[in-house]
Design a protein around this motif. Sequence first.
Motif, PDB file in Angstrom:
ATOM      1  N   TYR A 337       0.895  -1.836  -0.378  1.00 19.50           N
ATOM      2  CA  TYR A 337      -0.147  -0.053  -0.150  1.00 19.50           C
ATOM      3  C   TYR A 337       1.173   1.223  -0.099  1.00 19.50           C
ATOM      4  O   TYR A 337       0.640   2.281  -0.841  1.00 19.50           O
ATOM      5  CB  TYR A 337      -1.307  -0.041   1.376  1.00 19.50           C
ATOM      6  CG  TYR A 337      -2.171   0.744   1.393  1.00 19.50           C
ATOM      7  CD1 TYR A 337      -3.309   0.059   0.770  1.00 19.50           C
ATOM      8  CD2 TYR A 337      -1.877   2.205   0.820  1.00 19.50           C
ATOM      9  CE1 TYR A 337      -4.157   0.938   1.188  1.00 19.50           C
ATOM     10  CE2 TYR A 337      -3.066   3.228   0.639  1.00 19.50           C
ATOM     11  CZ  TYR A 337      -4.798   2.526   1.059  1.00 19.50           C
ATOM     12  OH  TYR A 337      -5.569   3.571   1.010  1.00 19.50           O
ATOM     13  N   TYR A 340       2.265   1.797  -3.529  1.00 15.27           N
ATOM     14  CA  TYR A 340       0.827   1.962  -4.473  1.00 15.27           C
ATOM     15  C   TYR A 340       1.465   4.014  -4.327  1.00 15.27           C
ATOM     16  O   TYR A 340       0.666   4.969  -5.291  1.00 15.27           O
ATOM     17  CB  TYR A 340      -0.002   1.481  -4.071  1.00 15.27           C
ATOM     18  CG  TYR A 340      -0.241  -0.260  -3.916  1.00 15.27           C
ATOM     19  CD1 TYR A 340       0.882  -0.535  -5.186  1.00 15.27           C
ATOM     20  CD2 TYR A 340      -0.505  -0.619  -4.235  1.00 15.27           C
ATOM     21  CE1 TYR A 340       0.986  -2.014  -5.662  1.00 15.27           C
ATOM     22  CE2 TYR A 340      -1.016  -2.057  -3.923  1.00 15.27           C
ATOM     23  CZ  TYR A 340       0.428  -2.480  -4.846  1.00 15.27           C
ATOM     24  OH  TYR A 340       0.610  -3.973  -5.252  1.00 15.27           O
ATOM     25  N   MET A 341       1.493   4.403  -3.211  1.00 14.77           N
ATOM     26  CA  MET A 341       1.261   5.654  -2.265  1.00 14.77           C
ATOM     27  C   MET A 341       1.984   6.461  -2.741  1.00 14.77           C
ATOM     28  O   MET A 341       2.140   7.552  -4.000  1.00 14.77           O
ATOM     29  CB  MET A 341       1.532   5.875  -1.031  1.00 14.77           C
ATOM     30  CG  MET A 341      -0.132   5.016  -0.408  1.00 14.77           C
ATOM     31  SD  MET A 341      -1.501   6.077  -0.751  1.00 14.77           S
ATOM     32  CE  MET A 341      -2.636   5.067  -1.685  1.00 14.77           C
ATOM     33  N   ARG A 404      -4.507  14.551   3.391  1.00 17.13           N
ATOM     34  CA  ARG A 404      -5.809  14.288   2.522  1.00 17.13           C
ATOM     35  C   ARG A 404      -5.934  16.094   1.764  1.00 17.13           C
ATOM     36  O   ARG A 404      -6.488  15.302   0.552  1.00 17.13           O
ATOM     37  CB  ARG A 404      -6.588  13.898   2.760  1.00 17.13           C
ATOM     38  CG  ARG A 404      -6.261  12.008   2.952  1.00 17.13           C
ATOM     39  CD  ARG A 404      -7.762  11.632   3.440  1.00 17.13           C
ATOM     40  NE  ARG A 404      -9.099  11.655   2.934  1.00 17.13           N
ATOM     41  CZ  ARG A 404      -9.488  10.758   1.700  1.00 17.13           C
ATOM     42  NH1 ARG A 404      -8.251   9.896   1.283  1.00 17.13           N
ATOM     43  NH2 ARG A 404     -10.569  10.975   2.157  1.00 17.13           N
ATOM     44  N   VAL A 517      -9.452   8.911  -7.577  1.00 24.77           N
ATOM     45  CA  VAL A 517      -8.177   7.816  -6.927  1.00 24.77           C
ATOM     46  C   VAL A 517      -7.783   8.796  -5.864  1.00 24.77           C
ATOM     47  O   VAL A 517      -7.610   7.896  -4.207  1.00 24.77           O
ATOM     48  CB  VAL A 517      -7.272   8.145  -7.896  1.00 24.77           C
ATOM     49  CG1 VAL A 517      -6.341   7.428  -6.985  1.00 24.77           C
ATOM     50  CG2 VAL A 517      -7.808   7.100  -9.020  1.00 24.77           C
ATOM     51  N   LEU A 520     -10.273   8.375  -2.482  1.00 23.83           N
ATOM     52  CA  LEU A 520     -10.924   6.902  -2.726  1.00 23.83           C
ATOM     53  C   LEU A 520      -9.007   5.600  -1.673  1.00 23.83           C
ATOM     54  O   LEU A 520      -9.403   5.535  -0.262  1.00 23.83           O
ATOM     55  CB  LEU A 520     -10.880   5.914  -3.498  1.00 23.83           C
ATOM     56  CG  LEU A 520     -12.171   6.367  -4.279  1.00 23.83           C
ATOM     57  CD1 LEU A 520     -11.892   5.696  -4.871  1.00 23.83           C
ATOM     58  CD2 LEU A 520     -13.704   5.600  -3.634  1.00 23.83           C
ATOM     59  N   PHE A 521      -8.290   6.690  -2.168  1.00 23.89           N
ATOM     60  CA  PHE A 521      -6.961   5.790  -1.437  1.00 23.89           C
ATOM     61  C   PHE A 521      -5.712   6.883  -0.675  1.00 23.89           C
ATOM     62  O   PHE A 521      -5.199   5.722   0.550  1.00 23.89           O
ATOM     63  CB  PHE A 521      -6.280   4.890  -2.047  1.00 23.89           C
ATOM     64  CG  PHE A 521      -7.318   4.405  -3.212  1.00 23.89           C
ATOM     65  CD1 PHE A 521      -7.056   2.501  -2.898  1.00 23.89           C
ATOM     66  CD2 PHE A 521      -7.677   4.301  -4.779  1.00 23.89           C
ATOM     67  CE1 PHE A 521      -7.768   1.614  -3.036  1.00 23.89           C
ATOM     68  CE2 PHE A 521      -8.078   3.693  -5.067  1.00 23.89           C
ATOM     69  CZ  PHE A 521      -8.812   2.408  -4.438  1.00 23.89           C
ATOM     70  N   ASP A 541      -7.452  -1.643   6.431  1.00 22.38           N
ATOM     71  CA  ASP A 541      -7.745  -0.213   5.607  1.00 22.38           C
ATOM     72  C   ASP A 541      -6.963   0.725   5.693  1.00 22.38           C
ATOM     73  O   ASP A 541      -7.786   1.954   6.908  1.00 22.38           O
ATOM     74  CB  ASP A 541      -9.254  -0.786   5.883  1.00 22.38           C
ATOM     75  CG  ASP A 541      -9.504   0.745   4.763  1.00 22.38           C
ATOM     76  OD1 ASP A 541      -8.640   1.329   3.778  1.00 22.38           O
ATOM     77  OD2 ASP A 541     -11.480   1.295   4.370  1.00 22.38           O
ATOM     78  N   ARG A 543      -6.351   3.982   4.655  1.00 17.16           N
ATOM     79  CA  ARG A 543      -6.760   5.182   4.342  1.00 17.16           C
ATOM     80  C   ARG A 543      -7.958   5.551   5.569  1.00 17.16           C
ATOM     81  O   ARG A 543      -8.453   6.434   6.281  1.00 17.16           O
ATOM     82  CB  ARG A 543      -7.921   5.195   3.037  1.00 17.16           C
ATOM     83  CG  ARG A 543      -8.394   6.617   2.785  1.00 17.16           C
ATOM     84  CD  ARG A 543      -9.313   6.517   1.934  1.00 17.16           C
ATOM     85  NE  ARG A 543     -10.484   5.669   2.152  1.00 17.16           N
ATOM     86  CZ  ARG A 543     -11.522   6.067   2.810  1.00 17.16           C
ATOM     87  NH1 ARG A 543     -12.044   7.104   3.174  1.00 17.16           N
ATOM     88  NH2 ARG A 543     -12.461   5.220   3.131  1.00 17.16           N
TER      89      ARG A 543
END
Length: 561
Positions: A337, A340-341, A404, A517, A520-521, A541, A543
């Motif tokens: 994860y 991916y960030m 965020r 995107v 959501l993430f 999870d 996020r």
Amino acid sequence: MDENTAYNAVQPRRPRSPLDRQKALAAALVQDPGVKHGSRRAWHMYLIVLCACFCSSDSGFDGTVMGGVNSMHQYQTYFGMTGAGVGTSIVFGIYTVGSLTGTIPASILPDRYGRRVSMFVGNIILIIGAFITGTATTRATFVFGRFLTGIGGACAGASAKSYLAEMTAPQDRGLYLGILNSFYYVGQISATGMMVSTGKYPNNWSWRLPLFVQVRPPFSDWSTPGLIALPKMVPAIFNAVFIFMCPESPRWLHTKGRRDEARKVLADLHSSTGDLYSPLIDLEMEEIEEKVAVESYEGEANEPLLGSDDAPKAPGRRPKHFWDFSSLFKDTPGTRYRTYMVIMIGAFGQLSGNGMVTYFLPNLLVIAGITDQTRKLTLNFLNSITSFMGALSGAALVDRIGRRSVLLWSTAPLVILLAIASALLSDPSTSPTRGSAGIVFIYLFMVVFSFGWTPMQALYPSEVLPYENRAKGLAFGNIITQGSSCLNTFGLPIALQLLNWKVMLIFVFWDTFETIVLYLFVVETKGLTLEEIDEVFAHPDPRKFSVDQKMLRAQAALRAE
């Protein structure tokens, strides 16, 4: 005792939850509130940040300078360029290729020899490359110099990000890393402002002088062209000279068994009194020890935590090589994860339409009906100033409003701004005012983009990556960033030649996708130590967990008041 038994016998205890860590941190801050801004200890940190900021010579700086140089007829005539097409793609794109190559030393040097050594080596390469570029007499030499500049900038820049992430306190990390990535605007403003004047020169100094800004400080005296080669005046030299007067990363020191040195660095920079055994410093050391211990036994750290060749390693683990990025994907869902960030920030930070403006604003000005070279260079200079203001504002606020929120509020408006700009520039010949209005929205687009993405491109990958993967992860992030930048530097000159203003419509749809995107993430990391961030990504999870934890911390703060 067999290998598995030895490993299990010395595994570190399970770390506390992020909420428990926050409570412990709040209690420690009551006794030691940390360094007060403006104090002597704070100024020590400011100087360290300034030294690291000299490494901020990345694609944004290069893009604006080359964008202005590319619009000069003196440069085009000297090298037989047109300002667009395949030849321009090669000149712009080779810097990206150099940056990709720079991931090799950026993967090896920081973990093996320390963050400071990596910055030093990168800046030396950058100096050589920029000097070759500024004195080039053939296109091949010019291209080779840009290749070396890309290598040096990538190596030094990645190391500076991991260095500051590990040196700063969590409450100031967003500000300092935001300033790091915003600092190249100082060079942009100097270079683009200079080009307004040098663009009027009838000789080749019109484009050579701005190129030397890549290795010159923004306050240097340009009145005598012969002075441009003095290496003692370059900001890269400033970093190379002063970086070894700065302390090494405490987390790197700890992995090398130099715990006393690590504690002293933390006390000097984070404690209000410099107390080596302040509750705040004890807590930070405890968190580092817990995390580094886990990483060491998982076979990821450079040396055993126990400082012995006989210290047990996790069974089945193999040492990683600089070209092996498998640890970024194989270990746990949380590790993937994080990666991916990093991929998301690296790609979106280059493909939001900012590359089109940064590299090819003079081309967009031609679309708007502005063809005078001096006016184009002046407007390019103005774009650097407004973008810098946006970047500094974002850096100052990111620790207050959260990661965020900054990313979402600096991406969603891009869709609207770019849609309006494309509509206005679709037929600017109907009215000069219409073309000028289109450029205004392009400027607003860059201000909004710079507000969020400029500070976050340095901050977010540096803090979401765990220590054992930070140097390698930032190098991998640079591969993603420069690979995405290839689409800008190689593709946009041709796309602008073929599609004209319609290129902007591509980014309108892409930025809409980015906003979805991100919502959501993206994981919130505001106010957390690097070790607490590790715990957030260990949740199934991340996020949702990070957003819930943010609400709990806000509620706790209200109750405390």
